[in-house]
Structure formats: C-alpha cells, structure tokens
Design a protein around this motif. Structure first.
Motif, PDB file in Angstrom:
ATOM      1  N   LYS A  51      -5.475 107.665  44.384  1.00  0.00           N
ATOM      2  CA  LYS A  51      -4.370 106.723  44.546  1.00  0.00           C
ATOM      3  C   LYS A  51      -4.545 105.538  43.613  1.00  0.00           C
ATOM      4  O   LYS A  51      -5.669 105.163  43.262  1.00  0.00           O
ATOM      5  CB  LYS A  51      -4.281 106.238  45.996  1.00  0.00           C
ATOM      6  CG  LYS A  51      -3.949 107.342  46.975  1.00  0.00           C
ATOM      7  CD  LYS A  51      -2.577 107.927  46.689  1.00  0.00           C
ATOM      8  CE  LYS A  51      -2.230 109.054  47.648  1.00  0.00           C
ATOM      9  NZ  LYS A  51      -0.958 109.649  47.372  1.00  0.00           N
ATOM     10  N   LEU A  52      -3.419 104.922  43.229  1.00  0.00           N
ATOM     11  CA  LEU A  52      -3.406 103.819  42.278  1.00  0.00           C
ATOM     12  C   LEU A  52      -2.712 102.600  42.873  1.00  0.00           C
ATOM     13  O   LEU A  52      -1.767 102.744  43.645  1.00  0.00           O
ATOM     14  CB  LEU A  52      -2.627 104.215  41.023  1.00  0.00           C
ATOM     15  CG  LEU A  52      -3.039 105.470  40.285  1.00  0.00           C
ATOM     16  CD1 LEU A  52      -1.998 105.815  39.233  1.00  0.00           C
ATOM     17  CD2 LEU A  52      -4.400 105.265  39.654  1.00  0.00           C
ATOM     18  N   THR A  53      -3.156 101.398  42.474  1.00  0.00           N
ATOM     19  CA  THR A  53      -2.425 100.181  42.780  1.00  0.00           C
ATOM     20  C   THR A  53      -2.776  99.116  41.746  1.00  0.00           C
ATOM     21  O   THR A  53      -3.920  99.019  41.313  1.00  0.00           O
ATOM     22  CB  THR A  53      -2.700  99.668  44.221  1.00  0.00           C
ATOM     23  OG1 THR A  53      -1.740  98.678  44.561  1.00  0.00           O
ATOM     24  CG2 THR A  53      -4.093  99.091  44.375  1.00  0.00           C
ATOM     25  N   LEU A  54      -1.783  98.353  41.366  1.00  0.00           N
ATOM     26  CA  LEU A  54      -1.965  97.272  40.396  1.00  0.00           C
ATOM     27  C   LEU A  54      -2.284  95.994  41.147  1.00  0.00           C
ATOM     28  O   LEU A  54      -1.653  95.698  42.170  1.00  0.00           O
ATOM     29  CB  LEU A  54      -0.679  97.099  39.580  1.00  0.00           C
ATOM     30  CG  LEU A  54      -0.717  96.150  38.399  1.00  0.00           C
ATOM     31  CD1 LEU A  54      -1.711  96.629  37.333  1.00  0.00           C
ATOM     32  CD2 LEU A  54       0.673  96.026  37.798  1.00  0.00           C
ATOM     33  N   ASP A  55      -3.265  95.222  40.659  1.00  0.00           N
ATOM     34  CA  ASP A  55      -3.606  93.975  41.351  1.00  0.00           C
ATOM     35  C   ASP A  55      -2.468  92.958  41.207  1.00  0.00           C
ATOM     36  O   ASP A  55      -1.618  93.077  40.326  1.00  0.00           O
ATOM     37  CB  ASP A  55      -4.949  93.409  40.866  1.00  0.00           C
ATOM     38  CG  ASP A  55      -4.903  92.780  39.483  1.00  0.00           C
ATOM     39  OD1 ASP A  55      -3.828  92.665  38.882  1.00  0.00           O
ATOM     40  OD2 ASP A  55      -5.973  92.398  39.001  1.00  0.00           O
ATOM     41  N   PRO A  56      -2.424  91.957  42.109  1.00  0.00           N
ATOM     42  CA  PRO A  56      -1.336  90.976  42.079  1.00  0.00           C
ATOM     43  C   PRO A  56      -1.243  90.193  40.771  1.00  0.00           C
ATOM     44  O   PRO A  56      -0.171  89.722  40.405  1.00  0.00           O
ATOM     45  CB  PRO A  56      -1.673  90.037  43.245  1.00  0.00           C
ATOM     46  CG  PRO A  56      -2.509  90.859  44.166  1.00  0.00           C
ATOM     47  CD  PRO A  56      -3.301  91.773  43.272  1.00  0.00           C
ATOM     48  N   HIS A  57      -2.349  90.045  40.056  1.00  0.00           N
ATOM     49  CA  HIS A  57      -2.338  89.321  38.783  1.00  0.00           C
ATOM     50  C   HIS A  57      -1.971  90.222  37.609  1.00  0.00           C
ATOM     51  O   HIS A  57      -1.920  89.773  36.469  1.00  0.00           O
ATOM     52  CB  HIS A  57      -3.708  88.676  38.524  1.00  0.00           C
ATOM     53  CG  HIS A  57      -4.084  87.672  39.565  1.00  0.00           C
ATOM     54  ND1 HIS A  57      -3.428  86.484  39.736  1.00  0.00           N
ATOM     55  CD2 HIS A  57      -5.055  87.704  40.506  1.00  0.00           C
ATOM     56  CE1 HIS A  57      -3.974  85.810  40.724  1.00  0.00           C
ATOM     57  NE2 HIS A  57      -4.956  86.534  41.222  1.00  0.00           N
ATOM     58  N   LYS A  58      -1.768  91.516  37.895  1.00  0.00           N
ATOM     59  CA  LYS A  58      -1.385  92.518  36.890  1.00  0.00           C
ATOM     60  C   LYS A  58      -2.386  92.596  35.734  1.00  0.00           C
ATOM     61  O   LYS A  58      -2.020  92.743  34.576  1.00  0.00           O
ATOM     62  CB  LYS A  58       0.031  92.249  36.395  1.00  0.00           C
ATOM     63  CG  LYS A  58       1.049  92.362  37.525  1.00  0.00           C
ATOM     64  CD  LYS A  58       2.423  91.957  37.104  1.00  0.00           C
ATOM     65  CE  LYS A  58       3.440  92.079  38.193  1.00  0.00           C
ATOM     66  NZ  LYS A  58       3.104  91.742  39.517  1.00  0.00           N
TER      67      LYS A  58
END
Length: 167
Positions: A51-58
């Motif tokens: 699974k993937l997710t981008l951090d809030p700071h991108k």
C-alpha cells in the motif's frame, strides 16, 4: 508487464501529476504513469510493495511491504526502508521504528497528523501508530475478542479481525 498491482497513489501537479503504481511480486517496483500515458520505473525495491500513501508535506511516498514499511523521497527517488527487510522479520513488536515488527501483510497506512501514521497490521489483527517524530511504533488497538464475543468498547481492546483498510 506488471506483476500484481497492489495499490495506486496520485501525486499532485507540483510533483508531476502522475500516478504511482505499486507492482507487487514478482517485480518489486514502483512505476510512474504520466497523464500522456508514458510508463517508467519510478523506484526499484528489494521488497514487494503493498500500500502507498503520500505524506502531508508531499515529500515522501510511504509504502508497506511484507513485514514492514519504507519510503521514497518524491524528488530524489531515494528509497529508505524504515524497518528490517529480512523475510524472517515478521511479528508484533513495538518500539523503535527500525526494530519494530509487523505481520507479513500490513495492509494499509494513512497519515492522521503530519508525523503520525496509522497502520492496519492485518495478520496481527491490530492497529499500530508509527510516530515519525519520536521514532517509535506502538499498538493502539489490540484484538481481544473473537467473532462471537462482544468488544468491551475500550479502544485499547477492540474487536478487529484482519484490518485491511483505513478510511
């Protein structure tokens, strides 16, 4: 040419407006797919991403793999394995991120603050918090009930059976 596509994450326009595709076994790669339809290898991994997710700071794309978590810097594309990548490193161990152990299939992850990641630790039947600020992993929901037993309502002792998603 893909193996088993495990997840897709869209990067914002400032980062190229591309889709990142997690190609699970046997390829162990992240691919980028541009809006023009061009596909290329985004990052080669020594593990199979789930699974993937981008951090809030991108700045970083976080990914789960069998037994742990890692990240790819979206600018440099450098890969950093936050937990041990050894195939025998499965388990349920809290503590410093580098020595924490997850089930063989951590199924989902989601930032709940700028530095806290909630992880659905599927085969351990628990929810875990990875605190990037303190550098620790802790279990926040331990499964104590079975199919036909009611939960106590206590968040630390909740009814979970193989959590697969976080909404």
């Amino acid at each position: 040419h893909y193996g088993a596509i495990a997840d897709i994450e869209k990067l914002p326009p400032a980062l190229g407006d591309i889709l990142i595709i997690a190609d699970h076994k046997p390829n162990n790669k992240l691919y980028s797919l541009s809006t023009s339809g061009h596909t290329s290898v985004y990052a080669k991994l020594c593990v199979a991403p789930n699974k993937l997710t981008l951090d809030p700071h991108k700045q970083n794309l976080y990914f789960t793999f069998d037994g742990g978590l890692g990240k790819v810097n979206v600018i440099t594309r450098l890969v950093d394995y936050l937990t041990d990548v050894a195939s025998d490193s499965y388990g349920h161990v809290d503590g410093p991120i580098a020595s924490a152990r997850f089930s063989s299939v951590p199924m989902a992850l989601k930032f709940i603050t700028n530095t806290l990641i909630l992880v659905a630790d599927h085969l351990n039947n628990v929810l875990r918090i990875m605190d990037l600020h303190s550098g620790n992993v802790s279990t926040v929901c331990t499964s104590v009930a079975f199919y036909n037993q009611p939960s106590t309502g206590n968040v630390a002792q909740c009814t979970l059976l193989g959590p697969k998603a976080i909404e």
